[in-house]
Design a protein around this motif. Structure first.
Motif, PDB file in Angstrom:
ATOM      1  N   HIS A 264      -9.554   7.896  52.834  1.00 36.51           N
ATOM      2  CA  HIS A 264      -9.028   8.005  51.471  1.00 36.51           C
ATOM      3  C   HIS A 264      -7.571   8.445  51.543  1.00 36.51           C
ATOM      4  O   HIS A 264      -7.233   9.430  52.202  1.00 36.51           O
ATOM      5  CB  HIS A 264      -9.822   9.008  50.649  1.00 36.51           C
ATOM      6  CG  HIS A 264      -9.276   9.198  49.257  1.00 36.51           C
ATOM      7  ND1 HIS A 264      -9.246   8.167  48.334  1.00 36.51           N
ATOM      8  CD2 HIS A 264      -8.744  10.274  48.637  1.00 36.51           C
ATOM      9  CE1 HIS A 264      -8.711   8.613  47.212  1.00 36.51           C
ATOM     10  NE2 HIS A 264      -8.394   9.895  47.363  1.00 36.51           N
ATOM     11  N   TYR A 306      -8.351   4.470  44.600  1.00 37.10           N
ATOM     12  CA  TYR A 306      -9.580   4.060  45.265  1.00 37.10           C
ATOM     13  C   TYR A 306      -9.488   2.552  45.494  1.00 37.10           C
ATOM     14  O   TYR A 306      -9.531   1.771  44.556  1.00 37.10           O
ATOM     15  CB  TYR A 306     -10.805   4.406  44.414  1.00 37.10           C
ATOM     16  CG  TYR A 306     -11.101   5.880  44.414  1.00 37.10           C
ATOM     17  CD1 TYR A 306     -11.878   6.458  45.412  1.00 37.10           C
ATOM     18  CD2 TYR A 306     -10.584   6.709  43.419  1.00 37.10           C
ATOM     19  CE1 TYR A 306     -12.139   7.822  45.418  1.00 37.10           C
ATOM     20  CE2 TYR A 306     -10.841   8.073  43.419  1.00 37.10           C
ATOM     21  CZ  TYR A 306     -11.616   8.613  44.425  1.00 37.10           C
ATOM     22  OH  TYR A 306     -11.873   9.964  44.435  1.00 37.10           O
ATOM     23  N   GLU A 307      -9.357   2.195  46.761  1.00 37.60           N
ATOM     24  CA  GLU A 307      -9.092   0.801  47.103  1.00 37.60           C
ATOM     25  C   GLU A 307     -10.326  -0.078  46.889  1.00 37.60           C
ATOM     26  O   GLU A 307     -11.446   0.410  46.872  1.00 37.60           O
ATOM     27  CB  GLU A 307      -8.639   0.717  48.565  1.00 37.60           C
ATOM     28  CG  GLU A 307      -7.432   1.593  48.868  1.00 37.60           C
ATOM     29  CD  GLU A 307      -7.526   2.255  50.224  1.00 37.60           C
ATOM     30  OE1 GLU A 307      -7.705   1.546  51.226  1.00 37.60           O
ATOM     31  OE2 GLU A 307      -7.450   3.501  50.278  1.00 37.60           O
ATOM     32  N   MET A 312     -10.217  -1.387  51.520  1.00 39.40           N
ATOM     33  CA  MET A 312     -10.493  -0.046  52.031  1.00 39.40           C
ATOM     34  C   MET A 312     -10.881  -0.095  53.508  1.00 39.40           C
ATOM     35  O   MET A 312     -11.279  -1.132  54.039  1.00 39.40           O
ATOM     36  CB  MET A 312     -11.631   0.583  51.236  1.00 39.40           C
ATOM     37  CG  MET A 312     -12.944  -0.165  51.388  1.00 39.40           C
ATOM     38  SD  MET A 312     -14.361   0.692  50.691  1.00 39.40           S
ATOM     39  CE  MET A 312     -14.535   2.036  51.835  1.00 39.40           C
ATOM     40  N   ARG A 338      -2.446  -1.234  51.794  1.00 41.93           N
ATOM     41  CA  ARG A 338      -3.786  -1.298  51.196  1.00 41.93           C
ATOM     42  C   ARG A 338      -3.750  -0.867  49.728  1.00 41.93           C
ATOM     43  O   ARG A 338      -4.657  -1.179  48.959  1.00 41.93           O
ATOM     44  CB  ARG A 338      -4.762  -0.388  51.954  1.00 41.93           C
ATOM     45  CG  ARG A 338      -4.918  -0.729  53.426  1.00 41.93           C
ATOM     46  CD  ARG A 338      -6.266  -0.276  53.989  1.00 41.93           C
ATOM     47  NE  ARG A 338      -6.703   1.044  53.591  1.00 41.93           N
ATOM     48  CZ  ARG A 338      -6.741   2.102  54.399  1.00 41.93           C
ATOM     49  NH1 ARG A 338      -6.299   2.005  55.659  1.00 41.93           N
ATOM     50  NH2 ARG A 338      -7.219   3.257  53.981  1.00 41.93           N
ATOM     51  N   ARG A 440     -19.078   1.106  51.338  1.00 43.38           N
ATOM     52  CA  ARG A 440     -17.911   0.278  50.999  1.00 43.38           C
ATOM     53  C   ARG A 440     -17.973  -0.117  49.527  1.00 43.38           C
ATOM     54  O   ARG A 440     -16.978  -0.044  48.796  1.00 43.38           O
ATOM     55  CB  ARG A 440     -17.889  -0.952  51.907  1.00 43.38           C
ATOM     56  CG  ARG A 440     -16.680  -1.845  51.728  1.00 43.38           C
ATOM     57  CD  ARG A 440     -16.689  -2.980  52.737  1.00 43.38           C
ATOM     58  NE  ARG A 440     -16.452  -2.488  54.088  1.00 43.38           N
ATOM     59  CZ  ARG A 440     -15.244  -2.237  54.592  1.00 43.38           C
ATOM     60  NH1 ARG A 440     -14.168  -2.406  53.834  1.00 43.38           N
ATOM     61  NH2 ARG A 440     -15.114  -1.818  55.824  1.00 43.38           N
ATOM     62  N   TYR A 443     -17.404   3.075  47.236  1.00 41.16           N
ATOM     63  CA  TYR A 443     -16.000   3.487  47.187  1.00 41.16           C
ATOM     64  C   TYR A 443     -15.186   2.501  46.351  1.00 41.16           C
ATOM     65  O   TYR A 443     -14.394   2.897  45.485  1.00 41.16           O
ATOM     66  CB  TYR A 443     -15.433   3.571  48.596  1.00 41.16           C
ATOM     67  CG  TYR A 443     -14.029   4.130  48.670  1.00 41.16           C
ATOM     68  CD1 TYR A 443     -13.822   5.495  48.799  1.00 41.16           C
ATOM     69  CD2 TYR A 443     -12.919   3.302  48.603  1.00 41.16           C
ATOM     70  CE1 TYR A 443     -12.529   6.020  48.864  1.00 41.16           C
ATOM     71  CE2 TYR A 443     -11.628   3.810  48.667  1.00 41.16           C
ATOM     72  CZ  TYR A 443     -11.440   5.158  48.798  1.00 41.16           C
ATOM     73  OH  TYR A 443     -10.165   5.663  48.855  1.00 41.16           O
ATOM     74  N   GLY A 444     -15.395   1.207  46.610  1.00 46.33           N
ATOM     75  CA  GLY A 444     -14.652   0.189  45.873  1.00 46.33           C
ATOM     76  C   GLY A 444     -14.989   0.146  44.397  1.00 46.33           C
ATOM     77  O   GLY A 444     -14.171  -0.251  43.572  1.00 46.33           O
TER      78      GLY A 444
END
Length: 860
Positions: A264, A306-307, A312, A338, A440, A443-444
C-alpha cells in the motif's frame, strides 16, 4: 529531483523508501526509542506474539482488566511491521454493524489515552467526509444512514455547501453529497502504540523485545510452551498478533492462515500555501470514485490511493518463501506509475495538488485476508490458540479489538457478536491461490459501491463444490457460502440473467416470485449441501448434548431444533439435532457456522471430559431439499418406504433409499411447506437429483434457490441465526421460548442466566412488521422509528409474494410490541409506515395439516 507524474514533482530518489512523518513531531525529529524490558517471566496467563498496535492494545486491555502475568513477545521492536508506516486514519464509519462498535471503542479510547498514560498520541479529530459524485453513491449513503440511527456513532448526509466548508480546496463541480462523521481523523501510529505500551506496563504487563518466538508446543494439559532465545514461557493461552509474520507463527503449529501482504502506497507533499493559509484543519476526505483518501499532514497533504486489481502489487513471494528474516521497519521501492489514474483524479478534484511537491512516498506491507476483514478469536482445532491477524486497517481496529478480545478471554464469551471476524470462517478450501485472488479483489474493490446481497467472483469456484454444481451453474446465479457455490435464483426464459445488484428491486425479483409459487403450489428442489454437518456419538453423547442445548434431546428417530447458549444466555448457535440411533446423532448448522459451532462443541468436550467423538461430515455429505404440496407424491415414486403422514411424521428421521441411493431423510423444510431434507454421500448427489427431477415431471417439478427460501421462511416467521438471533440476543426476546426448556433437569449452559432474564423481564421483543413501500424492501439492520425517535432495528426482511407487501423482523421496546402497533422503518432516506402483525403471516404446513385434522380453519 524527478520531474513528477502528471504535474506532481517528486523529490525522492528511486529506491529510497523515505520515512513517513508523524503529525505531532517537528521536522527532522525522530521518535525516541523505548527501553526494552530486562525482566523475564517463565509463566503467563496469556502470551501475545507481536508488538504492533493490535498486540500492544490487547496487552493493555488484559492487564488493565486485572489479568496477571500478561506477556507480550516482539521479535525486534514495538511497531516494527505494518504499524509504524501506517497513515493512521481513524473513523467511526463502517458498512458493517458491530464493527462500528469496534471503531467507536477505539476512538473513545484514543481520546483519553494521553491523559491516562502521560504519552502524547498525536490525535487529530477534524472529522471526515466521503463524497458522492454519482446518484448511486447518494443511494449508498442513504442505505448506510438507515443503519446508523440505532448506533452511538454520529453520521450525517451533508450537501455540497457543507462539504466545501469541511474541505475548501475541493473542486465542487461533481459533488452531489457527502457522508460526514464528526470525530473522525488521524493519529500517529507510533505514538499510539507507545502510549498503549506505557499503559500495559503501568497495569503490570511484561513487554519483552527483542524476543523472537522460535517454537510453540501444545502440552497434553492444554498449556503452551513458548520458546525464545531468552528462555521459555509456559502459557495458559497464546494469541497470534504477529501482523505479516502471522503465517510463520501459524506454521509452527501446522496452520496455514489465509493471509497475504499487499503493498500500500501513500505520498506526502511539501508545504502547500493554500493549506498553510487555512484557519482550521481539513477534514479527512475520501473520494470513493477516485478510490483514494486525503488528509492534512502539517501544512501539506497526505494522499493514499487504493489501486485497481490489475495495478496493485501483492507480495506473493512472502507467501511462497516466507517473510525475509530481517524485514521489520523497511519499505518497498516507490512505484508512482501504479497510482497514475488515481493521482489524475485527485488532481482534478483537488487542484492544488497540481502544483504540489512530493517529498515522501511510503510503500509498505499491510496484511489482508481474502475478504479484507481481520481474523479475531479462538481458532478451531487447536486448544487455547487465539488470533488477532489480517488487519488491513489496524490503527482504527486496535483499540476496540483489544477491548473485545480481552473481554472474551476473561469472561468466556464475546461481549457482542462479531462472527464476520471469526477466524473459523475459513477452512482447508482456502488455498493460497484463492487467498491471493480474493485479497487482490478486496484491495481493488476497497471503494466500490457496497450493495445489499453483494457477490464477488474472484477465486471462485473453490474445490468446495457440491455434486450438483456442474448441473446447475448454467441455470442460475450462484451465491458464495463458506467456500461453496449455492444457487441464489434461477434464470427464466427471456429474462435478464446478469448479476445486477441494486438498492432497489432488481432483475431477480420476478424469478424469485416464480420460485416462491413453485414451492407453494407444486414442488421444488434446492441444493442444501453447504450445511455444516456433524456426527456425534459415544457413551457420553446424550449427556454432552443435554449440557450444550437448551432444548430436550429428541427421541431416537426424531429431530428437533436446538440452541447452544452462552453463559450469559445469548444465542451462540442454532442447529437441528437428529437422534439416529441410541447415542448417535446428526447435527446440522448453517454453512457460515460450521467451524464456529464445531469449536464450541469440541471445547465443551475437553472442558467436561466427555467420552464423545465428533466428526465433521460437511464435505462428505450432500443435501437435497424437496418441498411443496406435491413433495410426498414425487418422492413416493422412488422409495418403498411409506411416506404417508402417519408413517413419516413431521420432524421424524429415517434411513431409507431413494432411487436405490441410501439417504438419511428428515421430514423438515425451512420453507415451512411439506418437505424432506435428504442427506447422502456427496458423490451420489447427481444421480439422486436426476432421479427426483425425472420422477417429478408430471408434477412440473422445478428448482428454487436461497432467495426464494428466504421469502418463504419470512412468511412463516422462522428466525434465522445471524439475523434474528446471535450473541447479541437472548432466545426469550427472540421469540424462541418453545425451544428453550428451562424446566429440564440438565443444567445446560446459559440456564441460570436465562432464569434471571425471565425473572427481571424483557426490555425488547422481536416482532414481525408489514411495510407499505414502493420499489425498495428491507434487508435488515435498518432503523425503526416511533414519534420521531429511533426505537429499534430490523434484523432481516424482504418481499412477501404471498400478501404482496414488504416484511421485516425487528427488535422494538416491549411497549411497542403489541399487534397493530404502528411504527416506521427507514429505507433509503425515507421513513415508511410499518405495522406489528400477528405472526406467522402464513401458517407452516404441519400446523395447517394438524388444524385440518382437528376440523379447524387454516389461515394462509
Amino acid at each position: 529531483m524527478l520531474r513528477g507524474l502528471r504535474g506532481l514533482r517528486v523529490f525522492l530518489q528511486r529506491g529510497s523508501p523515505g520515512r513517513p512523518h508523524s503529525s505531532h513531531c517537528r521536522e527532522g525529529e525522530e521518535h525516541p526509542a523505548s527501553p526494552a524490558e530486562t525482566t523475564w517471566k517463565d509463566r503467563a496467563e496469556t502470551v501475545i506474539i507481536g508488538g504492533g498496535c493490535v498486540g500492544v492494545s490487547l496487552a493493555y486491555h488484559l492487564a488493565k482488566a486485572g489479568m496477571r502475568d500478561v506477556v507480550l513477545l516482539e521479535k525486534s521492536e514495538l511497531t516494527a511491521g505494518s504499524t509504524w508506516h501506517a497513515a493512521g486514519l481513524t473513523t467511526y464509519f463502517h458498512p458493517g454493524i458491530n464493527l462500528k462498535k469496534i471503531h467507536y471503542d477505539s476512538i473513545k479510547l484514543y481520546e483519553k489515552l494521553e491523559e491516562e498514560t502521560g504519552q502524547a498520541v498525536g490525535f487529530h479529530q477534524p472529522g471526515s467526509v466521503r463524497i458522492a459524485t454519482t446518484p448511486v453513491r447518494v443511494d449508498e449513503f442513504k442505505y448506510q444512514m438507515t443503519r446508523t440511527g440505532w448506533h452511538a456513532t454520529e453520521q450525517y448526509i451533508i450537501g455540497p455547501e457543507k462539504v466545501q466548508e469541511m474541505f475548501p480546496l475541493l473542486n465542487m463541480d461533481k459533488v452531489l453529497a457527502g457522508l460526514y462523521n464528526p470525530g473522525d481523523g488521524h493519529i500517529d501510529p507510533y505514538s499510539l502504540t507507545m502510549a498503549l505500551a506505557a499503559g500495559a506496563r503501568k497495569y503490570g504487563a511484561l513487554l519483552k523485545y527483542p524476543a523472537l518466538v522460535t517454537s510453540l508446543t501444545l502440552r497434553s494439559d492444554g498449556l503452551w510452551d513458548v520458546e525464545t532465545p531468552q528462555g521459555s514461557v509456559k502459557a495458559k493461552r497464546v494469541v497470534n498478533a504477529a501482523g505479516f509474520w502471522a503465517r510463520e507463527v501459524g506454521k509452527m503449529i501446522g496452520l496455514q492462515h489465509p493471509l497475504i501482504p499487499v503493498q500500500h502506497q501513500y505520498l506526502v507533499t511539501a508545504t502547500i500555501p493554500e493549506v498553510k493559509a487555512l484557519k482550521r484543519e481539513l477534514a479527512v476526505l475520501r473520494d470513493l470514485e477516485g478510490s483514494y483518501y486525503v488528509r492534512q499532514e502539517r501544512d501539506g497533504l497526505l494522499l493514499g490511493p487504493y489501486e485497481s486489481q490489475d495495478k496493485m502489487k501483492v507480495q506473493d513471494t512472502w507467501v511462497t518463501s516466507g517473510v525475509p528474516p530481517g524485514f521489520g521497519k523497511e519499505l518497498f521501492e516507490a512505484d508512482l506509475d501504479r497510482l497514475a489514474k488515481h493521482l489524475d483524479m485527485a488532481m482534478e478534484m483537488i487542484p492544488v495538488l497540481k502544483r504540489a511537491d512530493v517529498v515522501n512516498v511510503v510503500n509498505g506491507p499491510i496484511t489482508y485476508t481474502p475478504d479484507i476483514l481481520p481474523m479475531v478469536g479462538p481458532h478451531q482445532g487447536v486448544r487455547n490458540y487465539w488470533v488477532a491477524v489480517g488487519f488491513g486497517y489496524g490503527i482504527i481496529h486496535a483499540g476496540g479489538i483489544g477491548k473485545f478480545l480481552s473481554e472474551w478471554i476473561l469472561h468466556g464469551e464475546p461481549p457482542f457478536d462479531l462472527i464476520e471476524l471469526d477466524p473459523n470462517r475459513y477452512g482447508s478450501w482456502t488455498t493460497p491461490q484463492y487467498t491471493e485472488a480474493k485479497a487482490r479483489e478486496s484491495y481493488g474493490f476497497n471503494n466500490v459501491v457496497g450493495y445489499p446481497k453483494e457477490e464477488r467472483f474472484a477465486g471462485r469456484p473453490t474445490q468446495r463444490v457440491s455434486g450438483l454444481y456442474d448441473i446447475l451453474r448454467s441455470k442460475c446465479s450462484m451465491g458464495f457460502h463458506a467456500g461453496w457455490e449455492q444457487p441464489h435464483w434461477f434464470y427464466r426464459a427471456g429474462q435478464d440473467t446478469q448479476y445486477r445488484p441494486s438498492f432497489r428491486r432488481t432483475n431477480w425479483f420476478e424469478p424469485v416470485g416464480h420460485e416462491y409459487e413453485q414451492v407453494m403450489q407444486r414442488v421444488g428442489v434446492i441444493d442444501l449441501s453447504p450445511f455444516g454437518k456433524f456426527s456425534v456419538k459415544g457413551p457420553d453423547s446424550v449427556t454432552l448434548l443435554d449440557h450444550l442445548f437448551a432444548n430436550v434431546i429428541p427421541k431416537v428417530g426424531f429431530t428437533n431444533i436446538s440452541h447452544m447458549l452462552t453463559p450469559r444466555g445469548r444465542v451462540y448457535a442454532e442447529l437441528t439435532v437428529s437422534h439416529q440411533a441410541p447415542g448417535e446423532f446428526l447435527l446440522v448448522t448453517g454453512s457460515g457456522s460450521e467451524l464456529h459451532d464445531l469449536r464450541w462443541m469440541e471445547e465443551a468436550v475437553v472442558r467436561g471430559g466427555y467420552d464423545v467423538q465428533i466428526h465433521n461430515l460437511t464435505e462428505e455429505l450432500g443435501v437435497v431439499g424437496v418441498a411443496g404440496p406435491l413433495a410426498r407424491q414425487v418422492l413416493q415414486k422412488l422409495t418403498v418406504e411409506d411416506l404417508d403422514e402417519d408413517a413419516f411424521k413431521f420432524l421424524q428421521t429415517k434411513q431409507l433409499q431413494i432411487a436405490g441411493i441410501p439417504v438419511t431423510a428428515i421430514r423438515i423444510s425451512y420453507t415451512g411447506e411439506l418437505g424432506w431434507e435428504l442427506f447422502h454421500r456427496r458423490e451420489e448427489s447427481s444421480a439422486l437429483y436426476h432421479a427426483i427431477m425425472d420422477a417429478g415431471r408430471e408434477e412440473a417439478i422445478d428448482n428454487f434457490g436461497t432467495f426464494a427460501l428466504n421469502a418463504l421462511r419470512l412468511e412463516k416467521a422462522f428466525r434465522a441465526w445471524g439475523s434474528e438471533m446471535n450473541c447479541d440476543t437472548n432466545p426469550l426476546e427472540a421469540g424462541l421460548e418453545y425451544f428453550v426448556k428451562l424446566d429440564k433437569p440438565a443444567d445446560f449452559t446459559g440456564k441460570h442466566a436465562l432464569k434471571q432474564i425471565k425473572a427481571t423481564g424483557l426490555k425488547r421483543r422481536l416482532v414481525c412488521l408489514t411495510l407499505a413501500t414502493n420499489d425498495v424492501d428491507p434487508e435488515g439492520n435498518e432503523s425503526v422509528w416511533f414519534e420521531g425517535e429511533v426505537v429499534g432495528n430490523t434484523t432481516s426482511g424482504g418481499y412477501s409474494y404471498g400478501i404482496g407487501k414488504s416484511l421485516a423482523f425487528a427488535y422494538v421496546p416491549v411497549a411497542l410490541a403489541s399487534v397493530g402497533q404502528q411504527v416506521e422503518v427507514e429505507l433509503l432516506g425515507q421513513n415508511y409506515p410499518a405495522v406489528v402483525t400477528q405472526e406467522p403471516l402464513v401458517l407452516p404446513e404441519p400446523v395447517r395439516s394438524r388444524r385440518q385434522k382437528q376440523g379447524g380453519t387454516s389461515r394462509g
